[in-house]
Design a protein around this motif. Structure first.
Motif, PDB file in Angstrom:
ATOM      1  N   HIS A 131      51.464  75.537  60.020  1.00 34.43           N
ATOM      2  CA  HIS A 131      50.479  76.220  59.240  1.00 34.43           C
ATOM      3  C   HIS A 131      49.887  75.315  58.172  1.00 34.43           C
ATOM      4  CE1 HIS A 131      53.929  77.645  57.008  1.00 34.43           C
ATOM      5  NE2 HIS A 131      53.037  77.714  55.907  1.00 34.43           N
ATOM      6  N   LEU A 132      50.821  74.471  57.597  1.00 29.97           N
ATOM      7  CA  LEU A 132      50.363  73.626  56.366  1.00 29.97           C
ATOM      8  C   LEU A 132      49.857  72.184  56.658  1.00 29.97           C
ATOM      9  CD1 LEU A 132      53.730  73.886  54.415  1.00 29.97           C
ATOM     10  CD2 LEU A 132      51.583  75.151  54.046  1.00 29.97           C
ATOM     11  N   VAL A 138      57.594  69.225  46.841  1.00 33.17           N
ATOM     12  CA  VAL A 138      57.136  69.076  47.954  1.00 33.17           C
ATOM     13  C   VAL A 138      56.040  70.469  48.013  1.00 33.17           C
ATOM     14  CG1 VAL A 138      57.291  69.388  50.461  1.00 33.17           C
ATOM     15  CG2 VAL A 138      59.167  68.084  49.000  1.00 33.17           C
ATOM     16  N   PRO A 139      54.764  70.218  48.019  1.00 35.52           N
ATOM     17  CA  PRO A 139      53.714  71.469  48.391  1.00 35.52           C
ATOM     18  C   PRO A 139      54.155  72.121  49.531  1.00 35.52           C
ATOM     19  CG  PRO A 139      52.721  69.343  47.797  1.00 35.52           C
ATOM     20  CD  PRO A 139      54.103  68.886  48.090  1.00 35.52           C
ATOM     21  N   GLY A 140      53.885  73.368  49.224  1.00 32.37           N
ATOM     22  CA  GLY A 140      54.227  74.636  50.349  1.00 32.37           C
ATOM     23  C   GLY A 140      55.831  74.871  50.489  1.00 32.37           C
ATOM     24  N   PHE A 141      56.631  74.193  49.846  1.00 35.63           N
ATOM     25  CA  PHE A 141      57.934  74.189  49.938  1.00 35.63           C
ATOM     26  C   PHE A 141      58.839  74.389  48.643  1.00 35.63           C
ATOM     27  CE2 PHE A 141      56.958  71.903  53.959  1.00 35.63           C
ATOM     28  CZ  PHE A 141      57.682  72.317  54.763  1.00 35.63           C
ATOM     29  N   THR A 142      58.441  73.894  47.919  1.00 36.54           N
ATOM     30  CA  THR A 142      59.432  73.919  46.515  1.00 36.54           C
ATOM     31  C   THR A 142      58.377  73.972  45.310  1.00 36.54           C
ATOM     32  OG1 THR A 142      59.452  71.456  46.193  1.00 36.54           O
ATOM     33  CG2 THR A 142      61.289  72.305  47.721  1.00 36.54           C
ATOM     34  N   THR A 143      57.116  74.202  45.245  1.00 38.73           N
ATOM     35  CA  THR A 143      56.249  74.186  44.229  1.00 38.73           C
ATOM     36  C   THR A 143      55.824  75.553  43.935  1.00 38.73           C
ATOM     37  OG1 THR A 143      54.307  73.890  45.697  1.00 38.73           O
ATOM     38  CG2 THR A 143      55.113  71.967  44.670  1.00 38.73           C
ATOM     39  N   PHE A 173      57.326  66.266  61.024  1.00 41.95           N
ATOM     40  CA  PHE A 173      58.076  67.483  60.683  1.00 41.95           C
ATOM     41  C   PHE A 173      57.364  68.633  60.417  1.00 41.95           C
ATOM     42  CE2 PHE A 173      59.470  69.306  56.677  1.00 41.95           C
ATOM     43  CZ  PHE A 173      60.683  69.904  57.038  1.00 41.95           C
ATOM     44  N   LEU A 174      56.225  68.402  59.908  1.00 45.34           N
ATOM     45  CA  LEU A 174      55.353  69.741  59.480  1.00 45.34           C
ATOM     46  C   LEU A 174      54.931  70.373  60.890  1.00 45.34           C
ATOM     47  CD1 LEU A 174      52.979  68.939  56.618  1.00 45.34           C
ATOM     48  CD2 LEU A 174      55.073  70.190  56.648  1.00 45.34           C
ATOM     49  N   GLU A 175      54.953  69.546  61.592  1.00 48.87           N
ATOM     50  CA  GLU A 175      54.445  70.205  63.189  1.00 48.87           C
ATOM     51  C   GLU A 175      55.403  70.970  63.711  1.00 48.87           C
ATOM     52  OE1 GLU A 175      51.622  69.912  64.652  1.00 48.87           O
ATOM     53  OE2 GLU A 175      50.632  68.177  64.368  1.00 48.87           O
ATOM     54  N   THR A 176      56.687  71.004  63.366  1.00 48.54           N
ATOM     55  CA  THR A 176      57.755  71.611  64.038  1.00 48.54           C
ATOM     56  C   THR A 176      58.173  72.662  62.907  1.00 48.54           C
ATOM     57  OG1 THR A 176      59.429  70.140  63.515  1.00 48.54           O
ATOM     58  CG2 THR A 176      58.630  70.001  65.704  1.00 48.54           C
ATOM     59  N   GLU A 177      58.267  72.404  61.730  1.00 49.33           N
ATOM     60  CA  GLU A 177      58.696  73.441  60.662  1.00 49.33           C
ATOM     61  C   GLU A 177      57.866  74.065  59.846  1.00 49.33           C
ATOM     62  OE1 GLU A 177      61.960  73.790  59.832  1.00 49.33           O
ATOM     63  OE2 GLU A 177      62.493  72.804  61.334  1.00 49.33           O
ATOM     64  N   ASP A 189      51.083  79.638  46.028  1.00 46.72           N
ATOM     65  CA  ASP A 189      51.136  80.921  46.362  1.00 46.72           C
ATOM     66  C   ASP A 189      52.079  80.945  47.944  1.00 46.72           C
ATOM     67  OD1 ASP A 189      51.504  83.730  45.927  1.00 46.72           O
ATOM     68  OD2 ASP A 189      49.578  84.061  47.455  1.00 46.72           O
ATOM     69  N   ASP A 190      51.913  79.641  48.629  1.00 45.48           N
ATOM     70  CA  ASP A 190      52.220  79.804  49.870  1.00 45.48           C
ATOM     71  C   ASP A 190      53.892  79.364  49.946  1.00 45.48           C
ATOM     72  OD1 ASP A 190      52.380  79.415  52.573  1.00 45.48           O
ATOM     73  OD2 ASP A 190      50.818  78.194  52.839  1.00 45.48           O
ATOM     74  N   GLU A 191      54.552  80.418  49.989  1.00 49.26           N
ATOM     75  CA  GLU A 191      55.903  80.273  49.672  1.00 49.26           C
ATOM     76  C   GLU A 191      56.580  80.324  51.159  1.00 49.26           C
ATOM     77  OE1 GLU A 191      59.796  81.994  47.288  1.00 49.26           O
ATOM     78  OE2 GLU A 191      57.794  82.893  47.000  1.00 49.26           O
ATOM     79  N   LEU A 192      57.457  79.377  51.734  1.00 47.62           N
ATOM     80  CA  LEU A 192      57.794  79.510  52.802  1.00 47.62           C
ATOM     81  C   LEU A 192      59.116  80.321  52.980  1.00 47.62           C
ATOM     82  CD1 LEU A 192      57.269  75.676  53.977  1.00 47.62           C
ATOM     83  CD2 LEU A 192      55.988  77.722  54.606  1.00 47.62           C
TER      84      LEU A 192
END
Length: 330
Positions: A276-277, A226-231, A269-273, A327-330
């Motif tokens: 910025h993504l 999942v981009p921005g979460f697990t990549t 889901f992105l709106e709340t979690e 590079d965008d690691e949450l």
């Protein structure tokens, strides 16, 4: 006024579910039992157990349930709930439909003279080992029929309960009839946000190890990434390292795709979690699949790290190369 139920009312089908929900909402379901997990379970009957599909590497699918309490935010199967006039959000994970006659129907279909054993994909639109399987045992009974009919299967699950059926799966594997793909997209703590109803990733890896030790052809499916979460390379590497520690193989991995109703749910889901993504997702997912260059980069990182953990020379792909996404690691 409440709907009157006839004394000898015909068994409820999924089509009947859609009719009831369309006119009365989920409150009109005649016997949706609420269990301790706070989900409602409605028994239905199915007219067919095997479903024909097109455009996939298999022609037949088998799903003993509809809906799934694993509640994975990205699950593409959420969109199928709209066929029942239900929402793709919480109703996907809180209203589960149990095909109580699926095993008997499957046995009849496998016994037809016209049936020629070919690959059946088990668990394409629901998880066949979500917790309610412990009560109904529909998946196990279906596996027994498939085994008896010498029908090959590919089974996908996030449920460690799969080890309960090691005996059948090992017997089928010995004849080249079974492959079990246990989904473990990441071992990072972010899994709890993406897959709130699932078992911990390490528990799933232990299940794979148990199956392998028993002779089952099994491995890990790192999907979806999942981009921005697990990549991020560090998260991919951590998962591969955990797999290497347990001696379990990677059977495949792919990047998240978004379509129809499941897309709407995930963006909400992105709106709340991770608000910025949102803008990045809008650029990356113009269509169902992400930008091909991004997919190629993530797959390149996965391949390079996989080679490293397989004790092979790392190919030329530089796993340190990063974009704003990776590079965008949450």
């Amino acid at each position: 006024m409440a709907r009157q139920i006839a004394l000898f009312e015909a068994p409820l089908t999924t089509r009947g579910v859609a009719d009831i929900v369309r006119t009365e909402g989920v409150a009109g379901l005649p016997s949706a039992t609420r269990l301790a997990d706070d989900a409602h379970y409605q028994e239905v009957v199915c007219r067919s157990a095997l479903n024909h599909t097109k455009g996939m590497p298999f022609r037949w699918t088998l799903n003993p349930y509809r809906g799934c309490t694993h509640a994975c935010q990205y699950c593409f199967a959420r969109r199928y709930q709209t066929q029942l006039e239900m929402g793709v959000g919480d109703q996907f994970s809180s209203y589960i439909f149990v095909k109580r006659n699926v095993a008997e129907q499957l046995a009849r279909e496998l016994a037809r003279p016209a049936w020629r054993p070919e690959l059946v994909a088990v668990g394409t639109a629901t998880d066949p080992y979500q917790p309610i399987e412990g009560r109904y045992r529909l998946t196990r009974t279906c596996l027994a029929h498939l085994d008896a009919a010498n029908t090959p299967i590919g089974l996908v699950t996030k449920g460690p309960m799969v080890v309960r059926d090691t005996d059948i799966l090992a017997r089928m594997s010995q004849r080249g009839l079974a492959t079990v793909y246990v989904s473990v997209p990441t071992v990072d703590a972010v899994w709890e946000r993406l897959e709130p109803g699932t078992a911990p990733p390490i528990q799933r890896l232990r299940a794979v190890r148990h199956l392998l030790d028993a002779g089952v052809r099994a491995g890990v499916l790192m999907s979806p990434l999942v981009p921005g979460f697990t990549t991020h390379p560090s998260r991919i590497e951590a998962t591969l390292a955990a797999m290497a520690d347990m001696g379990v193989p990677l059977l495949g991995g792919n990047v998240l795709h978004l379509q129809d109703g499941s897309r709407d749910h995930f963006l909400h889901f992105l709106e709340t979690e991770a608000p910025h993504l949102r803008e990045k997702y809008a650029r990356l997912y113009v269509a169902k699949y992400p930008d091909p260059s991004y997919t190629a980069q993530v797959k390149g990182i996965l391949a390079a790290l996989r080679a490293r953990y397989a004790n092979r020379r790392t190919p030329g792909e530089d796993v340190r190369r990063k974009t704003d996404w990776i590079d965008d690691e949450l």
